[in-house]
Design a protein around this motif. Structure first.
Motif, mmCIF file in Angstrom:
data_model
loop_
_atom_site.group_PDB
_atom_site.id
_atom_site.type_symbol
_atom_site.label_atom_id
_atom_site.label_comp_id
_atom_site.label_asym_id
_atom_site.label_seq_id
_atom_site.Cartn_x
_atom_site.Cartn_y
_atom_site.Cartn_z
ATOM 1 N N ILE A 201 81.469 39.791 -54.488
ATOM 2 C CA ILE A 201 80.850 40.716 -53.712
ATOM 3 C C ILE A 201 81.097 41.212 -52.461
ATOM 4 O O ILE A 201 81.400 42.688 -51.574
ATOM 5 C CB ILE A 201 79.997 41.837 -54.314
ATOM 6 C CG1 ILE A 201 79.098 41.353 -56.124
ATOM 7 C CG2 ILE A 201 79.717 43.042 -54.719
ATOM 8 C CD1 ILE A 201 78.621 41.507 -56.668
ATOM 9 N N ASN A 202 80.563 40.458 -51.981
ATOM 10 C CA ASN A 202 80.386 40.455 -50.395
ATOM 11 C C ASN A 202 80.018 39.618 -50.043
ATOM 12 O O ASN A 202 80.009 38.151 -50.829
ATOM 13 C CB ASN A 202 79.456 41.586 -49.099
ATOM 14 C CG ASN A 202 78.006 41.028 -49.965
ATOM 15 O OD1 ASN A 202 77.499 40.136 -50.042
ATOM 16 N ND2 ASN A 202 77.203 42.606 -50.263
ATOM 17 N N TYR A 203 79.643 38.923 -48.307
ATOM 18 C CA TYR A 203 79.747 37.520 -48.172
ATOM 19 C C TYR A 203 78.249 37.070 -47.846
ATOM 20 O O TYR A 203 78.316 36.462 -47.121
ATOM 21 C CB TYR A 203 79.845 37.717 -46.637
ATOM 22 C CG TYR A 203 81.072 37.643 -45.716
ATOM 23 C CD1 TYR A 203 82.029 36.461 -45.959
ATOM 24 C CD2 TYR A 203 81.908 39.128 -45.677
ATOM 25 C CE1 TYR A 203 83.471 36.886 -46.133
ATOM 26 C CE2 TYR A 203 83.330 39.633 -45.710
ATOM 27 C CZ TYR A 203 84.424 37.980 -45.929
ATOM 28 O OH TYR A 203 85.637 38.436 -45.160
ATOM 29 N N PHE A 204 77.280 37.330 -48.955
ATOM 30 C CA PHE A 204 75.871 37.274 -48.650
ATOM 31 C C PHE A 204 76.078 35.319 -49.416
ATOM 32 O O PHE A 204 76.472 34.877 -50.455
ATOM 33 C CB PHE A 204 75.154 38.136 -50.349
ATOM 34 C CG PHE A 204 73.631 37.424 -49.980
ATOM 35 C CD1 PHE A 204 72.031 37.671 -49.224
ATOM 36 C CD2 PHE A 204 73.318 36.485 -51.594
ATOM 37 C CE1 PHE A 204 71.123 37.027 -49.345
ATOM 38 C CE2 PHE A 204 72.017 36.429 -51.700
ATOM 39 C CZ PHE A 204 70.782 36.553 -50.300
ATOM 40 N N ASP A 205 75.349 34.752 -48.232
ATOM 41 C CA ASP A 205 75.080 33.179 -48.903
ATOM 42 C C ASP A 205 76.511 32.513 -48.652
ATOM 43 O O ASP A 205 76.577 31.484 -49.381
ATOM 44 C CB ASP A 205 74.390 33.330 -50.270
ATOM 45 C CG ASP A 205 73.772 31.516 -50.564
ATOM 46 O OD1 ASP A 205 73.978 31.046 -49.054
ATOM 47 O OD2 ASP A 205 73.914 31.090 -51.716
ATOM 48 N N THR A 206 77.055 33.245 -48.124
ATOM 49 C CA THR A 206 78.910 32.483 -48.070
ATOM 50 C C THR A 206 78.385 31.752 -46.444
ATOM 51 O O THR A 206 78.003 32.020 -44.974
ATOM 52 C CB THR A 206 79.937 33.677 -47.482
ATOM 53 O OG1 THR A 206 80.222 33.849 -48.522
ATOM 54 C CG2 THR A 206 80.956 33.239 -47.016
ATOM 55 N N LYS A 207 78.859 30.817 -46.282
ATOM 56 C CA LYS A 207 79.248 29.105 -45.057
ATOM 57 C C LYS A 207 80.023 30.423 -44.112
ATOM 58 O O LYS A 207 81.429 30.544 -44.368
ATOM 59 C CB LYS A 207 79.183 28.257 -45.548
ATOM 60 C CG LYS A 207 77.957 26.857 -46.182
ATOM 61 C CD LYS A 207 78.299 26.430 -46.886
ATOM 62 C CE LYS A 207 76.644 25.324 -47.261
ATOM 63 N NZ LYS A 207 76.426 26.531 -48.313
ATOM 64 N N GLN A 208 79.744 30.114 -43.017
ATOM 65 C CA GLN A 208 80.742 30.602 -41.744
ATOM 66 C C GLN A 208 80.721 29.468 -40.741
ATOM 67 O O GLN A 208 79.524 28.741 -40.642
ATOM 68 C CB GLN A 208 80.521 32.185 -41.093
ATOM 69 C CG GLN A 208 81.180 32.268 -40.217
ATOM 70 C CD GLN A 208 82.676 32.244 -40.390
ATOM 71 O OE1 GLN A 208 83.709 31.677 -40.558
ATOM 72 N NE2 GLN A 208 82.861 33.537 -40.906
ATOM 73 N N SER A 209 81.973 28.962 -39.455
ATOM 74 C CA SER A 209 81.722 28.613 -38.904
ATOM 75 C C SER A 209 82.135 28.788 -37.683
ATOM 76 O O SER A 209 83.559 29.433 -37.742
ATOM 77 C CB SER A 209 82.135 26.619 -39.308
ATOM 78 O OG SER A 209 83.644 26.889 -39.041
ATOM 79 N N PHE A 210 82.276 28.819 -36.773
ATOM 80 C CA PHE A 210 82.621 29.318 -35.145
ATOM 81 C C PHE A 210 83.364 27.650 -34.452
ATOM 82 O O PHE A 210 82.599 26.899 -34.422
ATOM 83 C CB PHE A 210 81.763 30.364 -34.194
ATOM 84 C CG PHE A 210 81.689 31.642 -34.481
ATOM 85 C CD1 PHE A 210 82.644 31.380 -36.012
ATOM 86 C CD2 PHE A 210 80.411 32.132 -34.398
ATOM 87 C CE1 PHE A 210 82.492 32.695 -36.570
ATOM 88 C CE2 PHE A 210 80.663 33.751 -34.750
ATOM 89 C CZ PHE A 210 81.413 33.645 -35.428
ATOM 90 N N ALA A 211 84.961 27.551 -34.053
ATOM 91 C CA ALA A 211 84.823 26.220 -33.657
ATOM 92 C C ALA A 211 85.763 26.770 -32.685
ATOM 93 O O ALA A 211 86.985 27.835 -32.829
ATOM 94 C CB ALA A 211 85.579 25.178 -34.047
#
Length: 589
Positions: A201-211
């Protein structure tokens, strides 16, 4: 108003008490002469004839820039990073090659940091810095849900500096990696559909990373006087990527020329900026694709006067070609007057200028990491900024600065959360779900900022830095300057108890802010949106640090983060971790 007054009074009383104690301390016999208020020392152009010294604990004087996109960035997550080694020229003793620090904190919080410096010759210096910090803590949201809120920070920096006559050539390579969760949800309990495994549904509890990896090459003459002939340049490139597959190329080349003339000095700052972002949602045509921009800028000016009184007259010009916006040219004045009626004691300044602000992808991602990862944010234009103030010395040990500015900004981005009824999957009644990643709206804004700062250094025992800012906003359409505070303040205190033990404390305060949820009937509705505002309470953050020197090479350190036990929200629905500790050992070599 009562809460604001209470916080400011407490901050001032604490600073006054420490200042008074420093004045009374009869052991502080060594005089410290502060020469120019808040002006950085440029030592790079001197011969690199000694190894740099890396201090274990350090207080840095504040910078006086304020981003309109204010946010609490208080470091309850991390130790204060040590500064990269500074080239010193007054010592000949061997200070070693570097420093290693390692520690562990509550909720399994591993930390490690390494500094290494090698002076290859009298005129060159090579160094490496690497750092890791992570945490695997849980956070309780306002609605009662306990959620995973891990994060990880990794940094690697490599620098080379070489002296050529009076010029310093510097090359910096850097890489940083940040990982985190979209763990937040505002006000109420997290709806059941978002708690299901692999929900989309949306990004709740989704992992993200920036490099982000990049290079910077620069050549300048930091010892040049205001009337010397100089040419310097700076080139920066970085590549930025996310776990959600957005990518960015960023390149900026800038050339600065200073040319003495028959009367006065001619100045020219010019360059070109290029950025390209991929796999983002383009607002212009509601498709997913690439966005690129080329910004060419030139800032010619004429300087007359001397070190006591001078005037700069110029203009700032920009020509911007953005793939999903109309090509545009912008211009603003660039005027500044400086007067020092009593050298080394007080200086006055006033001016008018402007700025074209490139809201490229990685800039916005680091500014608000919880924004929708497919964001496409328009550039902003600060068409006029009127500013003025004065700085000086209250005593040989105490500097101060008081300033005011009034800025008029077009297309200022503001962040909000959207809410809609979730009509799919057969829920009855359909739940109303808030997206936990931010979207962007725009408005033109006039901002008044008043600033007061003070820095006090009492020998090598006590140093104190305090800053208070007040803000007032006027907008064309929006009812509030969403997420922006009306005031903020900070106090930094360092105290060296004896040769072995040093202590420091950082206190950060930020006034109440207004956050926004925009509600629609459902995800596909064209009905009029409903605006709902919420208060984000005053943020208070206290960090206390200590370092104990066991031998010339070994020391131990400890840090208490968020000692005020307040889970304030740095962004709406995203509270920070509460009280946590970190301790470890350092080894210099």
């Amino acid at each position: 108003m009562f809460k604001t007054t209470r916080y400011i009074l407490a901050l001032l009383l604490l600073g006054t008490a420490v200042l008074a104690q420093a004045q009374k301390d009869t052991t502080l016999t060594q005089e410290v002469e502060v020469t120019k208020a808040y002006k950085p020392t440029l030592s790079d152009a001197n011969k690199l004839n000694s190894m740099p010294t890396i201090e274990e604990t350090e207080h840095q004087q504040p910078t006086f820039n304020y981003s309109i996109n204010s946010q609490p960035v208080f470091s309850t997550f991390s130790v204060n990073p040590l500064k990269a080694a500074i080239v010193e020229t007054t010592r000949n003793e061997d200070n070693g090659y570097g420093l290693v620090r390692a520690g562990l904190g509550t909720t399994f919080r591993p930390y490690g940091e390494v500094f290494f410096n090698n002076q290859n010759s009298k005129n060159s210096l090579f160094g490496i810095h690497a750092m890791h910090l992570s945490s695997f803590d849980d956070i309780e949201l306002e609605g009662g849900n306990k959620v995973d809120a891990p994060f990880m920070k990794n940094e690697v920096d490599l620098f080379i500096k070489s002296l050529f006559r009076d010029n310093v050539l510097s090359v910096n390579l850097d890489f940083k990696h940040d990982a985190f969760n979209y763990y937040g949800y505002p006000l109420s309990a997290v709806p059941d559909p978002l708690l299901e495994d692999d929900q989309t549904i949306n990004y709740f509890d989704t992992k993200q990373s920036f490099a982000k990896g990049g290079i910077n090459i620069g050549l300048n003459n930091p010892t040049a006087e205001y009337d010397d002939q100089t040419i310097s340049f700076d080139f920066t490139y970085h590549y930025f990527g996310t776990k959600t597959e957005q990518r960015e190329h960023y390149a900026n080349f800038e050339l600065d020329v200073q040319q003495p003339m028959t009367m006065g000095v001619g100045l020219l700052e010019g360059g070109i900026l290029y950025t390209q972002a991929s796999d983002i949602y383009l607002q212009a045509d509601s498709t997913t694709g690439n966005r690129s921009q080329i910004i060419i800028y030139a800032k010619p000016a004429w300087f007359i006067g001397d070190e006591t009184a001078n005037l700069k007259l110029g203009v700032n010009t920009w020509f911007a070609m953005v793939s999903d916006e109309d090509t545009e040219a912008k211009i603003s004045p660039n005027i500044r007057a400086n007067w020092t009626p009593v050298p080394e004691l007080i200086s006055l300044y006033a001016g008018i200028d402007g700025d074209y602000i490139s809201n490229h992808y990685s800039k916005i991602a680091y500014e608000n990491p919880f924004i929708d990862p497919q964001h496409d944010v328009m550039n902003s234009f600060q068409k006029l900024r009127f500013y003025g103030g004065f700085d000086g010395k209250l005593s040989p040990k105490t500097n101060f600065k008081i300033s005011a500015e009034y800025a008029m900004i077009d297309n200022q981005p503001f962040y909000y959360l959207s809410e809609a009824l979730y009509l799919e999957a057969g829920y009855n009644p359909a739940p109303s779900i808030v997206d936990n990643t931010f979207k962007v709206l725009y408005d033109n804004i006039d901002r008044l900022k008043l600033n007061a700062e003070i820095f006090h250094a009492s020998s090598d025992k006590v140093d104190l830095t305090a800053s208070v800012n007040y803000y007032s906003y006027k907008l064309d359409e929006q009812e509030e300057a969403w997420n922006l505070p009306t005031w903020d303040a900070n106090l930094n205190i360092g105290y060296k108890v004896n040769e072995q033990l040093s202590l420091s404390a950082d206190i950060f305060l930020m006034g109440e802010r207004k956050a926004l949820i925009i509600e629609s009937a459902n995800l596909y509705s064209s009905a009029a949106a409903i605006y709902r505002s919420s208060n984000l309470e005053t943020a208070f953050d206290l960090n206390v640090k200590g370092n104990y020197q066991i031998t010339n090479k070994f020391s131990v350190f400890a840090q208490l983060n968020n000692f005020g036990f307040q889970k304030y929200q740095r962004w709406f629905g995203y509270p920070v971790q509460s009280f946590n500790m970190l301790a470890g050992i350092s080894y210099s070599f």
